[in-house]
Write a protein that holds these residues in place. Structure first.
Motif, short mmCIF file in Angstrom:
data_model
loop_
_atom_site.label_atom_id
_atom_site.label_comp_id
_atom_site.label_asym_id
_atom_site.label_seq_id
_atom_site.Cartn_x
_atom_site.Cartn_y
_atom_site.Cartn_z
N ASP A 41 -10.34 5.00 -12.33
CA ASP A 41 -9.09 4.43 -11.56
C ASP A 41 -8.82 4.84 -10.21
O ASP A 41 -9.22 6.00 -9.70
N PHE A 42 -8.71 3.73 -9.27
CA PHE A 42 -8.47 4.04 -7.74
C PHE A 42 -7.18 3.71 -7.59
O PHE A 42 -6.52 2.61 -7.57
N SER A 43 -6.18 4.93 -7.11
CA SER A 43 -5.07 4.65 -6.83
C SER A 43 -4.75 4.21 -5.47
O SER A 43 -5.45 4.92 -4.30
N ALA A 44 -3.95 3.18 -5.11
CA ALA A 44 -3.92 2.58 -3.86
C ALA A 44 -2.67 1.69 -4.01
O ALA A 44 -1.89 1.48 -4.86
N LYS A 45 -1.96 1.47 -2.68
CA LYS A 45 -0.66 0.49 -2.83
C LYS A 45 -0.78 -0.84 -3.25
O LYS A 45 -1.94 -1.42 -3.11
N THR A 46 0.12 -1.40 -3.64
CA THR A 46 0.03 -2.83 -4.30
C THR A 46 -0.19 -3.43 -3.10
O THR A 46 -0.02 -3.43 -2.00
N GLY A 47 -1.27 -4.92 -3.29
CA GLY A 47 -1.80 -5.59 -2.14
C GLY A 47 -3.11 -5.10 -1.54
O GLY A 47 -3.66 -5.73 -0.72
N THR A 48 -3.53 -3.86 -1.95
CA THR A 48 -4.69 -3.33 -1.41
C THR A 48 -5.98 -4.25 -1.79
O THR A 48 -6.12 -4.53 -3.08
N PRO A 49 -6.82 -4.72 -0.67
CA PRO A 49 -7.78 -5.66 -1.37
C PRO A 49 -9.02 -4.81 -2.14
O PRO A 49 -9.15 -3.78 -2.34
N ILE A 50 -9.42 -5.67 -3.20
CA ILE A 50 -10.60 -5.33 -4.03
C ILE A 50 -11.83 -6.07 -3.78
O ILE A 50 -11.52 -7.62 -3.59
N PHE A 51 -12.97 -5.45 -3.67
CA PHE A 51 -14.07 -6.12 -3.44
C PHE A 51 -15.14 -6.15 -4.62
O PHE A 51 -15.30 -5.32 -5.37
N ALA A 52 -15.83 -7.41 -4.69
CA ALA A 52 -16.74 -7.85 -5.64
C ALA A 52 -17.95 -6.57 -5.22
O ALA A 52 -18.14 -6.35 -4.05
N THR A 53 -18.38 -5.88 -6.37
CA THR A 53 -19.38 -4.80 -6.02
C THR A 53 -20.95 -5.20 -6.03
O THR A 53 -21.57 -4.36 -5.83
#
Length: 325
Positions: free
Chosen positions: A207-219
């Motif tokens: 689980d990566f805690s971050a604010k809503t709308g933070t970009p998620i990248f294909a690994t």
């Protein structure tokens, strides 16, 4: 003057002169002529086969033969050099290239095998320098065969290299959320306390805690297999098939940036952090699957973090705390 010969006649009791017969004289003359002709012919044969009586054509042919011998010697020397270079290439091919790509080496028996069956060089037999010509031709054939085998091996290595490049691109090798966008590492892979039931259960991702709308990248490179909310508890989620047995899952998104069937590259933005589904706070739940089994994502971040960052993240991820989903 020829000598006069006599014989003793016992009846007449006196010496009589021997008179030679005409036929015998003719025989002697004929025998002399035949012997003279034979002697002359033998002398002629001997003379024309001695170097003192070579014709211009003979000299030209002799010169051409010597030039051919020199050229064959130079050709054999060049083949020696070519053989050395080829041997070095074969050694690197077997002990470096094929080892790197986990491919079996080509045995020397196969690389240097001769030519069975019919006599390939029968047409070259029967000449003064047949051995030289046949040996050189045989060496050319063997080296040609070695070059063909090596060429095919390099073609195979090239294909393996391309497959290796695709494999390296497909492996999920970066974090799905950048470190600078993280609030903290909420929970790692393994047994954790469920935020709703407070029961200890297996947590199949990170689980990566971050604010809503933070970009998620294909690994890693792959194809989006799913971008929906069909899996219970995961909310809006994305599944990417990378090939070579690898799949990744990104859950609890606020929205998507890709669609099913779309090809993505490592580092492409595929969605944004949210708190949909069974989630206690905005975060990304990230899973890595290999051949159908979940594996610890922590082992795949070598492409985006330093050794120091890896140690820090691993310490946080290994704490048996409460997960966010």
């Amino acid at each position: 003057m020829s000598k006069v010969k006599y014989y003793y006649d016992s009846e007449k009791l006196a010496y009589q002169k021997i008179k030679p017969k005409k036929g015998r004289r003719v025989g002697y003359i004929s025998l002399f002529l035949v012997a003279s002709a034979l002697f002359g012919f033998l002398c002629f044969v001997v003379l024309i086969n001695t170097p003192f009586f070579e014709t211009p054509k003979d000299k030209l042919q002799a010169r051409e033969i010597e030039n051919l011998k020199i050229n064959y010697a130079l050709l054999n020397r060049k083949m020696d050099q070519l053989d050395d270079v080829l041997s070095d290439l074969e050694e690197r091919d077997n002990n470096l290239y094929r080892v790197y790509f986990n491919s079996s080496p080509i045995p020397d028996e196969q690389r240097r095998a001769g030519f069975g069956g019919i006599n390939r060089y029968k047409a070259l037999e029967g000449y003064n320098n047949s051995d030289l010509v046949m040996n050189t031709t045989r060496r050319v054939d063997v080296i040609t065969k070695q070059l063909v085998i090596q060429s095919r091996s390099l073609d195979e290595i090239l294909k393996l290299a391309k497959d290796k490049e695709k494999l390296l691109s497909a492996i999920p090798a970066i974090q799905p959320v950048k470190n600078e966008d993280l609030k903290h590492m909420a929970s790692g892979f393994g047994y954790r306390s469920d935020p709703f039931t407070k029961v200890r259960k297996f947590h199949a991702g990170m689980d990566f805690s971050a604010k809503t709308g933070t970009p998620i990248f294909a690994t890693g490179d792959g194809v989006v297999r799913r971008a929906d909310n069909s899996l219970s508890g995961y909310g809006n989620h994305i599944e990417i098939t990378h090939g070579y047995g690898y799949e990744t899952l990104y859950a609890h998104l606020s929205k998507y940036n890709v669609r099913p069937g779309q090809r993505v590259k490592r580092g492409d933005i595929i969605g944004y952090v949210g708190s949909t589904g069974r989630s206690e706070a905005p975060h990304l739940h990230y899973e890595v699957h290999k051949n159908g089994a979940v594996v610890n994502p922590l082992n795949f971040y070598y492409g985006s973090i330093s050794a120091k960052e890896y140690v820090l993240i691993s310490q946080l991820a290994n704490q048996e705390n409460q997960s966010l989903d």
